[in-house]
Structure formats: C-alpha cells, structure tokens
Design a protein around this motif. Structure first.
Motif, mmCIF file in Angstrom:
data_model
loop_
_atom_site.group_PDB
_atom_site.id
_atom_site.type_symbol
_atom_site.label_atom_id
_atom_site.label_comp_id
_atom_site.label_asym_id
_atom_site.label_seq_id
_atom_site.Cartn_x
_atom_site.Cartn_y
_atom_site.Cartn_z
ATOM 1 N N TRP A 19 -46.554 -4.385 -5.038
ATOM 2 C CA TRP A 19 -46.940 -5.782 -4.893
ATOM 3 C C TRP A 19 -46.570 -6.627 -6.111
ATOM 4 O O TRP A 19 -46.928 -7.812 -6.165
ATOM 5 C CB TRP A 19 -48.443 -5.885 -4.639
ATOM 6 C CG TRP A 19 -48.907 -5.144 -3.432
ATOM 7 C CD1 TRP A 19 -49.710 -4.043 -3.405
ATOM 8 C CD2 TRP A 19 -48.613 -5.445 -2.060
ATOM 9 N NE1 TRP A 19 -49.927 -3.634 -2.107
ATOM 10 C CE2 TRP A 19 -49.266 -4.473 -1.257
ATOM 11 C CE3 TRP A 19 -47.857 -6.441 -1.427
ATOM 12 C CZ2 TRP A 19 -49.192 -4.477 0.134
ATOM 13 C CZ3 TRP A 19 -47.769 -6.441 -0.046
ATOM 14 C CH2 TRP A 19 -48.440 -5.460 0.717
ATOM 15 N N ASP A 20 -45.878 -6.057 -7.086
ATOM 16 C CA ASP A 20 -45.478 -6.846 -8.261
ATOM 17 C C ASP A 20 -44.800 -8.157 -7.887
ATOM 18 O O ASP A 20 -45.097 -9.199 -8.483
ATOM 19 C CB ASP A 20 -44.548 -6.025 -9.167
ATOM 20 C CG ASP A 20 -45.280 -4.973 -9.985
ATOM 21 O OD1 ASP A 20 -46.527 -4.947 -9.966
ATOM 22 O OD2 ASP A 20 -44.599 -4.151 -10.641
ATOM 23 N N PRO A 21 -43.881 -8.175 -6.907
ATOM 24 C CA PRO A 21 -43.202 -9.442 -6.598
ATOM 25 C C PRO A 21 -44.133 -10.514 -6.035
ATOM 26 O O PRO A 21 -43.802 -11.709 -6.097
ATOM 27 C CB PRO A 21 -42.141 -9.035 -5.564
ATOM 28 C CG PRO A 21 -41.913 -7.580 -5.788
ATOM 29 C CD PRO A 21 -43.256 -7.045 -6.165
ATOM 30 N N GLN A 22 -45.266 -10.116 -5.461
ATOM 31 C CA GLN A 22 -46.206 -11.076 -4.881
ATOM 32 C C GLN A 22 -47.299 -11.503 -5.860
ATOM 33 O O GLN A 22 -48.008 -12.485 -5.604
ATOM 34 C CB GLN A 22 -46.876 -10.476 -3.632
ATOM 35 C CG GLN A 22 -46.013 -10.429 -2.395
ATOM 36 C CD GLN A 22 -44.932 -9.380 -2.448
ATOM 37 O OE1 GLN A 22 -45.178 -8.257 -2.858
ATOM 38 N NE2 GLN A 22 -43.725 -9.725 -2.031
ATOM 39 N N TRP A 23 -47.459 -10.776 -6.939
ATOM 40 C CA TRP A 23 -48.647 -10.911 -7.787
ATOM 41 C C TRP A 23 -48.813 -12.325 -8.359
ATOM 42 O O TRP A 23 -49.878 -12.928 -8.240
ATOM 43 C CB TRP A 23 -48.595 -9.874 -8.906
ATOM 44 C CG TRP A 23 -49.823 -9.839 -9.769
ATOM 45 C CD1 TRP A 23 -49.950 -10.283 -11.054
ATOM 46 C CD2 TRP A 23 -51.117 -9.341 -9.394
ATOM 47 N NE1 TRP A 23 -51.230 -10.087 -11.504
ATOM 48 C CE2 TRP A 23 -51.959 -9.508 -10.505
ATOM 49 C CE3 TRP A 23 -51.618 -8.753 -8.231
ATOM 50 C CZ2 TRP A 23 -53.300 -9.115 -10.486
ATOM 51 C CZ3 TRP A 23 -52.957 -8.367 -8.213
ATOM 52 C CH2 TRP A 23 -53.778 -8.553 -9.324
ATOM 53 N N THR A 55 -34.657 -2.158 -6.508
ATOM 54 C CA THR A 55 -35.822 -1.943 -5.643
ATOM 55 C C THR A 55 -35.846 -0.519 -5.117
ATOM 56 O O THR A 55 -36.910 0.126 -5.063
ATOM 57 C CB THR A 55 -35.807 -2.947 -4.482
ATOM 58 O OG1 THR A 55 -35.870 -4.277 -5.014
ATOM 59 C CG2 THR A 55 -36.973 -2.719 -3.533
ATOM 60 N N ARG A 56 -34.701 0.002 -4.744
ATOM 61 C CA ARG A 56 -34.637 1.377 -4.247
ATOM 62 C C ARG A 56 -35.056 2.369 -5.335
ATOM 63 O O ARG A 56 -35.774 3.337 -5.070
ATOM 64 C CB ARG A 56 -33.229 1.677 -3.728
ATOM 65 C CG ARG A 56 -32.882 0.887 -2.488
ATOM 66 C CD ARG A 56 -31.471 1.163 -1.963
ATOM 67 N NE ARG A 56 -31.181 0.253 -0.868
ATOM 68 C CZ ARG A 56 -31.606 0.423 0.381
ATOM 69 N NH1 ARG A 56 -32.304 1.499 0.693
ATOM 70 N NH2 ARG A 56 -31.321 -0.456 1.316
ATOM 71 N N ALA A 57 -34.630 2.110 -6.566
ATOM 72 C CA ALA A 57 -35.005 2.995 -7.660
ATOM 73 C C ALA A 57 -36.509 2.928 -7.924
ATOM 74 O O ALA A 57 -37.153 3.959 -8.179
ATOM 75 C CB ALA A 57 -34.226 2.617 -8.922
ATOM 76 N N PRO A 100 -40.936 -4.710 4.018
ATOM 77 C CA PRO A 100 -40.273 -6.011 3.821
ATOM 78 C C PRO A 100 -40.729 -6.757 2.581
ATOM 79 O O PRO A 100 -39.970 -7.560 2.043
ATOM 80 C CB PRO A 100 -40.623 -6.779 5.104
ATOM 81 C CG PRO A 100 -41.861 -6.127 5.625
ATOM 82 C CD PRO A 100 -41.717 -4.678 5.264
ATOM 83 N N SER A 101 -41.949 -6.495 2.100
ATOM 84 C CA SER A 101 -42.410 -7.202 0.902
ATOM 85 C C SER A 101 -41.616 -6.803 -0.329
ATOM 86 O O SER A 101 -41.599 -7.534 -1.327
ATOM 87 C CB SER A 101 -43.899 -6.944 0.661
ATOM 88 O OG SER A 101 -44.134 -5.582 0.337
ATOM 89 N N MET A 102 -40.955 -5.639 -0.284
ATOM 90 C CA MET A 102 -40.073 -5.216 -1.370
ATOM 91 C C MET A 102 -38.631 -5.609 -1.103
ATOM 92 O O MET A 102 -37.828 -5.674 -2.036
ATOM 93 C CB MET A 102 -40.174 -3.700 -1.573
ATOM 94 C CG MET A 102 -41.547 -3.207 -1.974
ATOM 95 S SD MET A 102 -41.608 -1.402 -2.193
ATOM 96 C CE MET A 102 -40.556 -1.196 -3.636
ATOM 97 N N GLU A 103 -38.284 -5.858 0.145
ATOM 98 C CA GLU A 103 -36.894 -6.120 0.533
ATOM 99 C C GLU A 103 -36.520 -7.586 0.342
ATOM 100 O O GLU A 103 -35.457 -7.902 -0.220
ATOM 101 C CB GLU A 103 -36.690 -5.685 1.981
ATOM 102 C CG GLU A 103 -36.904 -4.187 2.187
ATOM 103 C CD GLU A 103 -37.138 -3.818 3.648
ATOM 104 O OE1 GLU A 103 -36.757 -4.609 4.526
ATOM 105 O OE2 GLU A 103 -37.717 -2.749 3.908
ATOM 106 N N ILE A 119 -41.611 -12.796 2.267
ATOM 107 C CA ILE A 119 -42.883 -12.210 2.689
ATOM 108 C C ILE A 119 -44.050 -12.863 1.960
ATOM 109 O O ILE A 119 -45.121 -13.068 2.548
ATOM 110 C CB ILE A 119 -42.871 -10.686 2.458
ATOM 111 C CG1 ILE A 119 -41.799 -10.040 3.330
ATOM 112 C CG2 ILE A 119 -44.247 -10.078 2.792
ATOM 113 C CD1 ILE A 119 -41.903 -10.339 4.817
ATOM 114 N N THR A 120 -43.867 -13.227 0.695
ATOM 115 C CA THR A 120 -44.914 -13.955 -0.012
ATOM 116 C C THR A 120 -45.240 -15.247 0.724
ATOM 117 O O THR A 120 -46.423 -15.605 0.890
ATOM 118 C CB THR A 120 -44.475 -14.261 -1.454
ATOM 119 O OG1 THR A 120 -44.203 -13.039 -2.136
ATOM 120 C CG2 THR A 120 -45.579 -15.006 -2.204
ATOM 121 N N ALA A 121 -44.219 -15.963 1.164
ATOM 122 C CA ALA A 121 -44.442 -17.205 1.912
ATOM 123 C C ALA A 121 -45.187 -16.950 3.211
ATOM 124 O O ALA A 121 -46.087 -17.714 3.594
ATOM 125 C CB ALA A 121 -43.105 -17.898 2.175
#
Length: 247
Positions: A27-31, A154-156, A230-233, A238-240
């Motif tokens: 969830w780092d990208p959404q934080w 992201t894959r890593a 999808p939240s990582m992709e 996805i945040t929106a």
C-alpha cells in the motif's frame, strides 16, 4: 499478539488489508494520498512483513484485525482489502457489520470451489516449496498475480515481499493453527466496490461476479488492463477509485 501496523493521518478510519502475496508495503503507493484525507491503519498479518508467525493458541486473521482496532479505540472503519485481504474484510463485515462503514474489494477472496486455474497454481507453488525452491515459488507468484502494467521495480518489490513471507512461515516451529471465520453475504450490507481484472485468474473474475451479484449494495468495476494486484500495477488509478468510493 499485537500486529505490527502503521497508523497515519486523521479523520474517518480506513484499514488497508494486504494480499497473501505481499504485506502492508503493497500500500506504499496509496499511503500519502489516503493519509491526507483519512486516518489510515495498515497492519501486517501474522507471518507477513514485521509480524511474526506464531501463536500459543488457535488464532484468526480477522480476529487479529478486530482486536487491533479495539485496542486503537476504532469503532467504525472502511476496509480496503486486496485478494486474501478482501476475504478478511468480508469475514470482519460478517461478524461485525456495525464496525464496517464501506468495503473496497480488489480481486477479493471469498471461498468458492477452486477452478482448474487456481488448482494448477496451488499445486505448482506447493511443489516448488516442497523442493526448497523458495525464490522460484516467489517468482511464480509474481508472474501469476501481477498484470502486464506492473513495471520491473514493482515486480521486484512483490517478489521480495512474497519471499519474506515464505521464509517466515516455513521457519515457524510449531506452525500456528488458524480458526476460520464464516462469510455470510446477507450480513454484508454496507456499500461495496468490487474490482476485478481481465488479466487475473478466471477463478477471481468469477468470484468478483458472484460478489457483485450477491452483495446488497455493490458497484462492480472490471478493469481491462488489470491483473490480480491492480493497486501495485496502476497505483494512481486505483487510489482514485478508492477515494471516489470512500468519499
């Protein structure tokens, strides 16, 4: 046991529940965006991230989350769950409907009978782990669960989270026993956003259709570009979606 968790922001509470192929770092990208609007809590379930895989008595993941929220004096929260985290969210909403204000279910687990695609994945994962090929099992998860939009970084990250979970869980001695909480969709009446991805396994696409049909107040969104996480992709998209549903 107290779960490791992050707690940031202020306002209405949002709880982020991670996939069993990751941990709370997914969830780092959404934080940042979510903590700007809400008080956000993201735990690591037992055996993931910073939380040990241990228990002296049988436990349950939804029970752990419920205990954490009680300890933090949270009386009502929106739950955002990815895959297995979505299953935990549905279990919590069944047992404690007054606790849950809204649901976001990203390719959520539910418990339908396994289809051949899911069975084949599970058998290959089990084979690799039994052979001690932890890295290969982690890479299998990355290939299976991340869709074509995920970049190499992201894959890593996802492979590293999955590898860590495997290592922690395989090292547990004794392995803790889990209790299963039921899911009763007739009790899950709060607004729910049900997200599915065209690049996900057919099993989870079928699950999303079932949830969208059976939940009393569901909105279904099918993403043609998305895999299972999808939240990582496409994090911003996805945040929106999450913010739209929560506000």
């Amino acid at each position: 046991m107290t779960l490791a968790y992050d707690d940031g922001g202020a306002g209405d509470v949002v709880v982020l529940l991670h996939s069993s192929a990751a941990d709370s770092r997914m969830w780092d990208p959404q934080w940042e965006a979510l903590t700007a609007r809400f008080r956000v809590i993201r735990p690591d379930l037992r055996g993931y991230g910073r939380t040990p895989y241990a228990s002296e008595t049988p436990y349950s993941d939804p029970g752990d989350v419920a205990d954490l929220l009680a300890a933090l004096a949270v009386e009502r929260a929106a739950l955002v769950g990815a895959s297995y985290g979505g299953r935990v969210a549905l279990q919590l909403a069944t047992a404690h409907p007054d606790l849950v204000s809204r649901l976001v279910l990203l390719n959520a687990g539910y418990g339908l009978e396994p289809t051949p695609d899911l069975t084949a994945f599970g058998e290959e994962e089990d084979r690799l782990l039994a052979a001690g090929e932890v890295e290969a099992a982690a890479e299998l998860n990355t290939r299976t669960w991340l869709g074509p939009e995920a970049d190499e970084e992201t894959r890593a990250r996802q492979t590293a989270m999955q590898r860590h979970a495997f290592e922690v869980q395989l090292a547990a001695d004794p392995e803790p026993s889990q209790l299963e909480w039921e899911i009763d969709l007739t009790r899950v009446t709060m607004p729910a956003l049900v997200v599915s991805g065209a690049h996900d396994l057919p099993y989870f696409q079928m699950t999303a259709r079932h949830l969208a049909k059976e939940l009393a107040s569901a909105r279904a969104v099918h993403l043609e570009w998305a895999g299972h996480l999808p939240s990582m992709e496409r994090p911003e998209e996805i945040t929106a979606l999450i913010l739209e549903h929560l506000t």
